[in-house]
Scaffold this active site. Structure first.
Site, mmCIF file in Angstrom:
data_model
loop_
_atom_site.group_PDB
_atom_site.id
_atom_site.type_symbol
_atom_site.label_atom_id
_atom_site.label_comp_id
_atom_site.label_asym_id
_atom_site.label_seq_id
_atom_site.Cartn_x
_atom_site.Cartn_y
_atom_site.Cartn_z
ATOM 1 C CE LYS A 113 -3.383 2.501 2.835
ATOM 2 N NZ LYS A 113 -4.500 2.387 3.963
ATOM 3 C CD GLU A 125 9.159 -6.053 7.341
ATOM 4 O OE1 GLU A 125 8.897 -4.900 6.913
ATOM 5 O OE2 GLU A 125 8.750 -6.269 8.478
ATOM 6 N N GLY A 156 -4.901 -1.769 4.728
ATOM 7 C CA GLY A 156 -4.093 -2.938 4.413
ATOM 8 C C GLY A 156 -4.782 -4.053 4.573
ATOM 9 N NE ARG A 157 -6.777 -3.665 10.566
ATOM 10 C CZ ARG A 157 -5.962 -2.447 10.682
ATOM 11 N NH1 ARG A 157 -4.684 -2.456 10.400
ATOM 12 N NH2 ARG A 157 -6.655 -1.536 11.648
ATOM 13 C CD GLU A 213 -2.054 -4.310 11.336
ATOM 14 O OE1 GLU A 213 -2.651 -4.126 10.124
ATOM 15 O OE2 GLU A 213 -0.949 -4.621 11.323
ATOM 16 C CG HIS A 267 -4.934 -35.634 15.794
ATOM 17 N ND1 HIS A 267 -5.451 -36.462 16.406
ATOM 18 C CD2 HIS A 267 -6.242 -35.291 14.551
ATOM 19 C CE1 HIS A 267 -6.089 -37.440 15.766
ATOM 20 N NE2 HIS A 267 -6.763 -36.591 14.637
ATOM 21 C CE LYS A 323 5.867 -0.907 10.196
ATOM 22 N NZ LYS A 323 4.657 -0.337 9.402
HETATM 23 O O1 F6P Z 1 3.130 -2.558 9.646
HETATM 24 C C1 F6P Z 1 1.731 -3.167 9.610
HETATM 25 C C2 F6P Z 1 1.074 -2.789 8.138
HETATM 26 O O2 F6P Z 1 1.075 -1.517 8.113
HETATM 27 C C3 F6P Z 1 -0.125 -3.529 7.951
HETATM 28 O O3 F6P Z 1 -1.198 -2.564 8.390
HETATM 29 C C4 F6P Z 1 -0.061 -3.606 6.500
HETATM 30 O O4 F6P Z 1 -0.850 -4.584 6.029
HETATM 31 C C5 F6P Z 1 1.217 -4.089 6.469
HETATM 32 O O5 F6P Z 1 2.104 -3.318 7.283
HETATM 33 C C6 F6P Z 1 1.942 -3.922 4.905
HETATM 34 O O6 F6P Z 1 1.982 -2.642 4.506
HETATM 35 P P1 F6P Z 1 2.228 -2.043 3.117
HETATM 36 O O7 F6P Z 1 1.135 -2.586 2.203
HETATM 37 O O8 F6P Z 1 1.962 -0.709 3.009
HETATM 38 O O9 F6P Z 1 3.552 -2.558 2.691
#
Ligand code: F6P
Length: 525
Positions: free
Chosen positions: A208, A214, A265-266, A351, A382, A494
């Site tokens: 987003k 990452e 995002g979610r 979240e 199990h 972060k």
């Molecule tokens: O760190 C949490 C978050 O902001 C989530 O809410 C989001 O889904 C995820 O990181 C990834 O964010 P992005 O889509 O901006 O890379």
């Protein structure tokens, strides 16, 4: 809109009194014996999803008070505020309109909700982007030179599409392999890249913000690999799914599919973030997913509270968390295809509602999000079902089962019947328990569960199931008066990682706490 905090309503102390008087001793078996219609009274149909709520610790009295609580907290007004595009995400001053992503186009003279008409401009943009994204998905599907799709994204940019691609494997009408890389652990990317060739790989950079460490680290490494392996046309082999088109262009990606800051995002599976799924199941399948979710939106938006499934589930969550004190809920999808559903729901629920302050930033004196956890059945049986049946804590379980198997029954005779029998038996055992002298073989029973049943796992029913979960999270968040749409709690870690990363190279320990310094020394040595 001012809303009464839930613990300041008159329903709240009434629920506390009811819990103390009878709720804490509620006996499920006695409730069924006393009311032959309990299954009908406490079950609820909704688009594509049937819910048996009868094995929950509720009766007419507690339900009535929970609906009163919802009304005093102005749940309906809050829901309508979201559906009319108001800035219900106050800390980020944003509207919350993921529901719009699954709304069909509305003609000006349609008799559709006037609330939707108010946000007609956004809806036009949504459909233009959706059409472009789905046309691209079809183009990729038809491109025989591309055999592998690698989605690079994390959190909402990974969990939703990954969960849905796995869930709808039966509907995947392309032979293309779809991989998901989320972790900054290079092992994950390296493992995926091992079997790939640049000329037959398409990378989707899903973020987003297009700033997430990452994802950007993985995206840069993927491009380095692509070029080092002789890949030449980044424009053809990389596409970006993002609200930050400028950053994607700067990265060198010209094929971009956008979305908007009013999609959390979610909550973004329905947006361009759903592209891997659209590639897997095709444009028509993706539109069915949206249609299923829209049907659930309409149910949530229009059904009276008493017959509204997301409302009933959300209120049950409040009843269990704040009055019974249950700290977690276990999700048990009796479907291997839904194996990533628990991970997806963890982000959605925790979240969204893992907050300790209200929407105005004031500390809350009551509990909010439960811990959500689970594994697909029958595997969980199990592993940890021992604790669910005989442990010291009560954990409400949410079963999700599918009436008709994905595979043809004659291919694998007996499997689906056994799967369903196990789901039903576990719910039954949790409720009934077994009297055995109070020792090792004694099952206390009276352990609550909800049973969600889908006719079949299809794009439409998956869409409805996920929208149902989104809205039930909205309901509990609204009752608690929190902002379910921000996530400030992920920020501190972060920032600290950015401080620690160079110290791992330089060995600088100045100003660090003793434990972090000790660990850094250990890693350096
Ligand atoms: O760190 C949490 C978050 O902001 C989530 O809410 C989001 O889904 C995820 O990181 C990834 O964010 P992005 O889509 O901006 O890379």
């Amino acid at each position: 809109m001012t809303r009464l905090r839930c613990d300041q309503t008159s329903a709240w102390p009434a629920l506390q009194a009811l819990y103390a008087a009878s709720g804490k001793n509620f006996d499920l078996k006695a409730a069924f014996a006393a009311d032959p219609d309990r299954f009908a009274t406490f079950s609820q149909g909704a688009p594509h999803v049937f819910a048996d709520l009868s094995k929950n610790l509720v009766d007419a009295g507690s339900q009535t008070l929970l609906f009163e609580l919802a009304r005093e907290c102005r749940l309906e007004q809050h829901r309508d505020a979201m559906f009319s595009g108001e800035s219900v995400n106050g800390t980020e001053k944003r509207a919350v309109m993921h529901f719009l992503l699954r709304n069909p186009p509305v003609a000006q003279d349609d008799d559709e909700s006037s609330a939707i008409k108010k946000i007609a401009t956004e809806l036009t943009q949504v459909h233009a982007t959706l059409d472009a994204m789905l046309a691209y998905a079809e183009q990729v599907r038809a491109d025989t030179a591309i055999t592998d799709i690698v989605n690079i994204g994390i959190g909402g940019s990974d969990l939703g599409p990954q969960m849905a691609v796995l869930a709808l494997g039966e509907f995947a009408t392309t032979g293309k392999r779809i991989h998901f890389v989320s972790n900054v652990d290079g092992d994950e990317l390296a493992t995926v890249l091992k079997g790939l060739k640049p000329q037959s790989t398409l990378f989707l950079i899903a973020s987003k913000t297009f700033t997430t460490t990452e994802t950007m680290t993985n995206a840069h490494s993927a491009r380095r690999w692509f070029e080092a392996q002789g890949g030449r046309d980044v424009g053809r082999h990389f596409a970006a799914l993002t609200t930050n088109v400028a950053a994607a262009n700067e990265f060198g990606i010209s094929t971009t599919f956008g979305f908007w800051d009013w999609v959390g995002g979610r909550y973004s599976l329905w947006s361009a973030i759903g592209l891997p799924l659209a590639i897997a199941i095709g444009a028509a399948g993706f539109r069915q997913l949206l249609a299923g979710a829209h049907a659930m939106d309409e149910h949530f938006r229009t059904a009276p509270l008493e017959r509204n499934l997301p409302v009933r589930l959300g209120l049950l969550d409040v009843w269990y968390r704040n009055f019974h004190g249950f700290a977690s809920r276990s999700i048990a999808p009796y479907s291997s295809a839904l194996r990533r559903l628990p991970a997806y729901l963890q982000q959605l629920e925790m979240e969204s509602n893992g907050k300790r302050v209200d929407a105005d930033g004031k500390a809350l004196p009551f509990e909010t999000s439960p811990v959500l956890w689970g594994e697909p059945g029958t595997n969980g049986q199990h592993a940890y079902f021992q604790m669910l049946h005989q442990g010291t804590s009560v954990v409400p379980v949410e079963f999700v089962a599918v009436k008709t198997a994905a595979h043809a029954p004659h291919d694998l005779p007996g499997h689906h019947t056994k799967l369903l029998a196990n789901a039903l038996a576990q719910a039954q055992a949790l409720m009934q328990g077994k009297e055995d002298g109070g020792g090792h073989k004694h099952f206390p029973g009276n352990r609550p569960s909800t049973f969600l049943l889908l006719e079949r796992l299809t794009p439409a029913s998956l869409g409805a199931l996920i929208a149902l979960q989104e809205h039930r999270v909205f309901v509990s968040g609204a009752i608690w008066g929190i902002n379910s749409f921000d996530q400030w709690g992920v920020e501190l870690g972060k920032v600290l990682a950015k401080d620690i990363e160079p110290r791992l190279r330089s060995g600088d320990l100045s100003g660090l706490d003793g434990s972090t310094a000790g660990l850094l020394r250990k890693i350096a040595g």
